[in-house]
Design a protein around this motif. Structure first.
Motif, short mmCIF file in Angstrom:
data_model
loop_
_atom_site.label_atom_id
_atom_site.label_comp_id
_atom_site.label_asym_id
_atom_site.label_seq_id
_atom_site.Cartn_x
_atom_site.Cartn_y
_atom_site.Cartn_z
N LYS A 182 20.24 24.45 -3.51
CA LYS A 182 19.01 23.80 -3.94
C LYS A 182 18.89 22.41 -3.32
O LYS A 182 17.84 22.02 -2.81
N ARG A 183 19.98 21.64 -3.39
CA ARG A 183 19.98 20.30 -2.82
C ARG A 183 19.69 20.35 -1.31
O ARG A 183 18.94 19.53 -0.79
N GLU A 184 20.30 21.32 -0.63
CA GLU A 184 20.10 21.43 0.81
C GLU A 184 18.65 21.83 1.13
O GLU A 184 18.06 21.33 2.10
N ALA A 185 18.07 22.72 0.32
CA ALA A 185 16.68 23.11 0.54
C ALA A 185 15.75 21.92 0.40
O ALA A 185 14.80 21.75 1.19
N ILE A 186 16.01 21.08 -0.59
CA ILE A 186 15.19 19.89 -0.80
C ILE A 186 15.38 18.90 0.35
O ILE A 186 14.43 18.33 0.87
N THR A 187 16.64 18.71 0.76
CA THR A 187 16.94 17.81 1.87
C THR A 187 16.22 18.23 3.14
O THR A 187 15.56 17.42 3.80
N GLN A 188 16.33 19.51 3.50
CA GLN A 188 15.72 19.99 4.73
C GLN A 188 14.19 19.93 4.65
O GLN A 188 13.52 19.57 5.63
N THR A 189 13.64 20.28 3.49
CA THR A 189 12.18 20.24 3.34
C THR A 189 11.67 18.82 3.45
O THR A 189 10.66 18.54 4.11
N PHE A 190 12.39 17.89 2.81
CA PHE A 190 11.97 16.49 2.82
C PHE A 190 12.10 15.89 4.21
O PHE A 190 11.13 15.37 4.77
N TYR A 191 13.31 15.94 4.79
CA TYR A 191 13.57 15.20 6.02
C TYR A 191 13.02 15.88 7.26
O TYR A 191 12.54 15.21 8.18
N LYS A 194 0.85 -1.20 0.00
CA LYS A 194 0.00 0.00 0.00
C LYS A 194 0.88 1.24 0.00
O LYS A 194 1.82 1.36 0.79
N VAL A 195 0.60 2.16 -0.90
CA VAL A 195 1.39 3.39 -1.03
C VAL A 195 0.49 4.60 -0.86
O VAL A 195 -0.53 4.73 -1.55
N GLU A 196 0.84 5.48 0.07
CA GLU A 196 0.11 6.73 0.27
C GLU A 196 0.81 7.87 -0.47
O GLU A 196 2.02 8.03 -0.34
N ILE A 197 0.07 8.64 -1.23
CA ILE A 197 0.64 9.81 -1.90
C ILE A 197 0.38 11.04 -1.04
O ILE A 197 -0.77 11.34 -0.68
N ILE A 198 1.45 11.75 -0.69
CA ILE A 198 1.36 12.95 0.14
C ILE A 198 1.68 14.16 -0.73
O ILE A 198 2.77 14.26 -1.30
N ASP A 199 0.74 15.08 -0.86
CA ASP A 199 0.94 16.26 -1.70
C ASP A 199 1.71 17.33 -0.92
O ASP A 199 1.18 17.93 0.02
N ALA A 200 2.97 17.55 -1.31
CA ALA A 200 3.80 18.57 -0.64
C ALA A 200 4.38 19.55 -1.65
O ALA A 200 5.42 20.17 -1.40
N ARG A 201 3.71 19.72 -2.77
CA ARG A 201 4.24 20.57 -3.84
C ARG A 201 4.47 22.01 -3.38
O ARG A 201 5.50 22.61 -3.68
N GLU A 202 3.52 22.56 -2.66
CA GLU A 202 3.65 23.96 -2.23
C GLU A 202 4.86 24.14 -1.33
O GLU A 202 5.59 25.13 -1.44
N GLU A 203 5.10 23.19 -0.43
CA GLU A 203 6.22 23.31 0.50
C GLU A 203 7.56 23.25 -0.22
O GLU A 203 8.49 24.01 0.10
N PHE A 204 7.69 22.38 -1.19
CA PHE A 204 8.97 22.26 -1.90
C PHE A 204 9.24 23.49 -2.77
O PHE A 204 10.36 24.01 -2.79
N PHE A 205 8.24 23.96 -3.48
CA PHE A 205 8.48 25.13 -4.33
C PHE A 205 8.71 26.39 -3.50
O PHE A 205 9.48 27.27 -3.89
N ALA A 206 8.08 26.47 -2.34
CA ALA A 206 8.36 27.60 -1.44
C ALA A 206 9.80 27.55 -0.96
O ALA A 206 10.48 28.58 -0.88
N THR A 224 18.83 15.33 14.68
CA THR A 224 18.45 16.37 13.72
C THR A 224 16.99 16.28 13.30
O THR A 224 16.30 17.30 13.21
N PHE A 225 16.53 15.06 13.03
CA PHE A 225 15.19 14.89 12.47
C PHE A 225 14.22 14.15 13.38
O PHE A 225 13.02 14.18 13.17
#
Length: 320
Positions: free
Chosen positions: A108-117, A85-97, A166-167
């Motif tokens: 850019k890589r660090e922004a994605i890392t911090q937003t994700f983790y 079972k796979v849940e899709i989580i919509d986080a588009r607004e957070e990543f583009f922000a 950290t997380f």
């Protein structure tokens, strides 16, 4: 130092049994969580975790707005056929922000890392009560990060970062002793369909790693359309990886006898075994012409298409 398991040394039956037991022992009667992107590494980790924990593994797919066309729904359908079972989580607004205004590749890589983790995944983990994250870090990710070539989004311990502090959760990395060829072999042994374990590599930062400069929704949409063309036309080449890159600089072109100051797409196609070294695939010129024709026809605003002929090193497979 991490001891590599080479393809020649790899006994998939023993590897799977060992790491299924290791995951079970670590998680005990608790819960674990993993993020599935649809790439080879995350797909193999998902199947390992599912075999080890069954319903005590929560698998989520983060829709970050940076994925290929139709990717979330397609990946979910494939894994649900495998009993996951796979849940899709919509986080588009957070990543583009988080990416807004950033042009430097490492930032850019660090922004994605911090937003994700920390932001998106941290919230999901807190809500789930899971204490463990299963992650598809492989040895090449570690090598490139430690060598300073590029910070891979999923490398922490080797940089002195404690994920628990950290997380708020512990990270399990069952593939960290393997290269890509070994991961594919394990995926096949786990019963993944060919289209999953033989997929071309796809970066953790997704299409943000294929936009030079700011990764806005509009620029991501452009490289997404070009990616669709490139992956369709180069699927039969047998190459290790192939991709489209959107450049930052604009170039002068013309349409309907009028000047158009448009965008440029660079196509890369690589021969490699483990991504440590790579050479550009010697594509037939008529195929290059077809690539250019279809990208120029199908992707609005693009007036130039080029093909990369540099090797890795000094180039890298991804542009960012």
């Amino acid at each position: 130092m991490i001891k590599e398991i080479t393809l020649q040394e790899l006994d998939t039956g023993k590897f799977i049994a060992d790491y299924v037991a290791e995951i079970r022992n670590a998680v005990a009667d608790g819960l674990a969580i993993n993020a599935l992107s649809g790439g080879v590494d995350s797909s193999v980790v998902t199947m390992l975790g599912h075999r080890a924990l069954g319903p005590r593994l929560r698998t989520v797919l983060i829709e970050n707005g940076l994925m290929r066309e139709g990717e979330p729904e397609r990946v979910r359908a494939i894994f649900e056929q495998l009993g996951v079972k796979v849940e899709i989580i919509d986080a588009r607004e957070e990543f583009f922000a988080a990416l807004k205004g950033i042009t430097d590749p490492e930032e850019k890589r660090e922004a994605i890392t911090q937003t994700f983790y920390k932001k998106v995944f941290g919230r999901i983990v807190r809500e789930s009560g899971a204490k463990f994250l299963l992650q598809g870090t492989i040895l090449t990710d570690v090598d490139e990060t430690v060598a300073g070539i590029k910070r891979q989004h999923n490398v922490f311990a080797q940089l002195g970062i404690d994920p628990q502090a950290t997380f708020g959760y512990e990270i399990l990395e069952p593939l960290i002793r393997l290269r890509k060829d070994g991961v594919r072999k394990v995926g096949q042994a786990l019963g993944l369909p060919v289209e999953m374990f033989k997929r071309i590599p796809f970066p953790g930062p997704a299409l943000a790693a294929r936009v030079i400069g700011e990764a806005t929704p509009e620029r991501i949409a452009t490289v997404r359309q070009a990616t669709t063309v490139v992956e369709r036309l180069l699927a039969g080449t047998g190459a290790f990886q192939y991709l489209a890159i959107l450049h930052q600089d604009r170039v002068t072109g013309m349409r309907q006898n009028r000047r158009e100051f448009g965008q440029q797409i660079e196509v890369r196609c690589w021969d490699s075994t483990d991504a440590r070294v790579a050479a550009p695939t010697r594509l037939p010129f008529d195929l290059l012409e077809q690539l250019a024709h279809e990208i120029l026809r199908d992707v609005p605003g693009v007036v130039s298409v080029t093909y990369n002929i540099a090797t890795k090193p000094p180039s890298t497979i991804e542009a960012v």
